[in-house]
Scaffold this motif. Structure first.
Motif, PDB file in Angstrom:
ATOM      1  N   LEU A   1       0.820  -1.204   0.000  1.00 25.32           N
ATOM      2  CA  LEU A   1       0.000   0.000   0.000  1.00 25.32           C
ATOM      3  C   LEU A   1       0.860   1.262   0.000  1.00 25.32           C
TER       4      LEU A   1
ATOM      5  N   VAL B   1      -0.174  -0.637  -4.865  1.00 26.13           N
ATOM      6  CA  VAL B   1      -1.310   0.281  -4.893  1.00 26.13           C
ATOM      7  C   VAL B   1      -0.839   1.689  -4.552  1.00 26.13           C
TER       8      VAL B   1
ATOM      9  N   VAL C   1      -5.418   4.599  -1.594  1.00 32.07           N
ATOM     10  CA  VAL C   1      -5.637   3.380  -0.814  1.00 32.07           C
ATOM     11  C   VAL C   1      -6.925   3.454  -0.002  1.00 32.07           C
TER      12      VAL C   1
END
Length: 271
Positions: free
Chosen positions: A88, A110, A136
């Motif tokens: 993330l 991400v 996120v």
């Protein structure tokens, strides 16, 4: 090949500082992380990296933080060679290339769409690797990740303190709800750590804002009943002979200040 021009602001701009820190470490005579790909990527970006505020001294702490979380991630992937990885706020981190996960691992990086677009231009593709362009905390991105019963590893380096606390807690809750089990590994700042960021030159240079303070496991375990904290390690308790002598001396002095142990820490949670 033409150099990539980069225009990022606030928290997104901090990814250039951490990338540069890893590159400086890779170029040093005795690297801590040895991220040669980061050094190559820096050469492909048209940017005055001196403006990030990262120096050779602060680069050592950037590299050490990355190496420490790499170690936890590698342990998990050894135990679960068919895992799903959610990296993330990946920024321009080369972690998937550094760890070179087993072929059974599905790895998802991400970050914001503009960051992911930049990654796709700068980094090589590899099997089992997918990028997702999304904030996120816009949780629709989770629908792109299969929840098929495999263990999931969530890595969030240099991320959580930039999130709104309510949105960050909901992100963690939704991940725990979606997957059968796994681990979260990340670094966090306590309330004192957030206040001390006025002294952090890369954060000041980027005009980045931090919001979510985590002062201990009690701030995390209330998010979901399945969460268990297996490790909390204060950044001040981490020592390494590869770190500059001045950095290690400063760490010992800071440990004597009340409350400093909670200012920055690494967490490993299971669910």
């Amino acid at each position: 090949m033409a150099a990539e021009r980069v225009h990022l602001t606030e928290e997104k701009a901090t990814l250039l500082a951490t990338l540069y820190g890893r590159a400086l470490d890779a170029r040093s005579p005795h690297p801590i992380l040895g991220d040669t790909l980061a050094a190559q990527v820096v050469e492909r970006i048209d940017h005055d990296f001196a403006r990030t505020g990262i120096t050779r001294r602060s680069a050592a702490s950037v590299a050490y933080r990355a190496r420490f979380l790499d170690g936890w991630a590698a342990e998990f992937l050894t135990a679960h060679p068919d895992a799903v990885v959610l990296h993330l706020g990946c920024g321009l981190d080369t972690r998937v290339h550094r760890l070179d996960p087993p072929p059974g691992v599905d790895w998802y990086d991400v970050d914001y769409p503009e960051v992911v677009d930049l990654r796709r231009r700068l980094f090589p593709e590899r099997p089992g690797y997918t990028t997702i362009g999304s904030s996120v905390t816009d949780l629709a991105w989770l629908d792109q990740v299969p929840a098929d019963g495999r263990q999931v590893l969530v890595i969030a380096e240099g991320l959580f303190y930039y999130l709104d606390a309510t949105l960050g807690r909901e992100l963690v809750r939704r991940i725990v709800d979606r997957f059968a089990g796994g681990e979260l590994v990340f670094d966090a700042l306590g309330r004192l750590g957030l206040r001390l960021q006025v002294l952090n030159k890369p954060v000041r240079q980027a005009h980045a804002k931090m919001h979510w303070a985590i002062d201990g496991p009690q701030d995390l375990l209330s998010i979901h009943p399945r969460l268990r904290c297996t490790t909390m390690l204060s950044a001040l308790d981490m020592t390494d002979p590869g770190l500059p002598v001045g950095f290690r001396v400063a760490t010992r002095l800071m440990k004597a200040v009340p409350g400093m142990a909670k200012a920055a820490a690494f967490y490993r949670l299971e669910f």
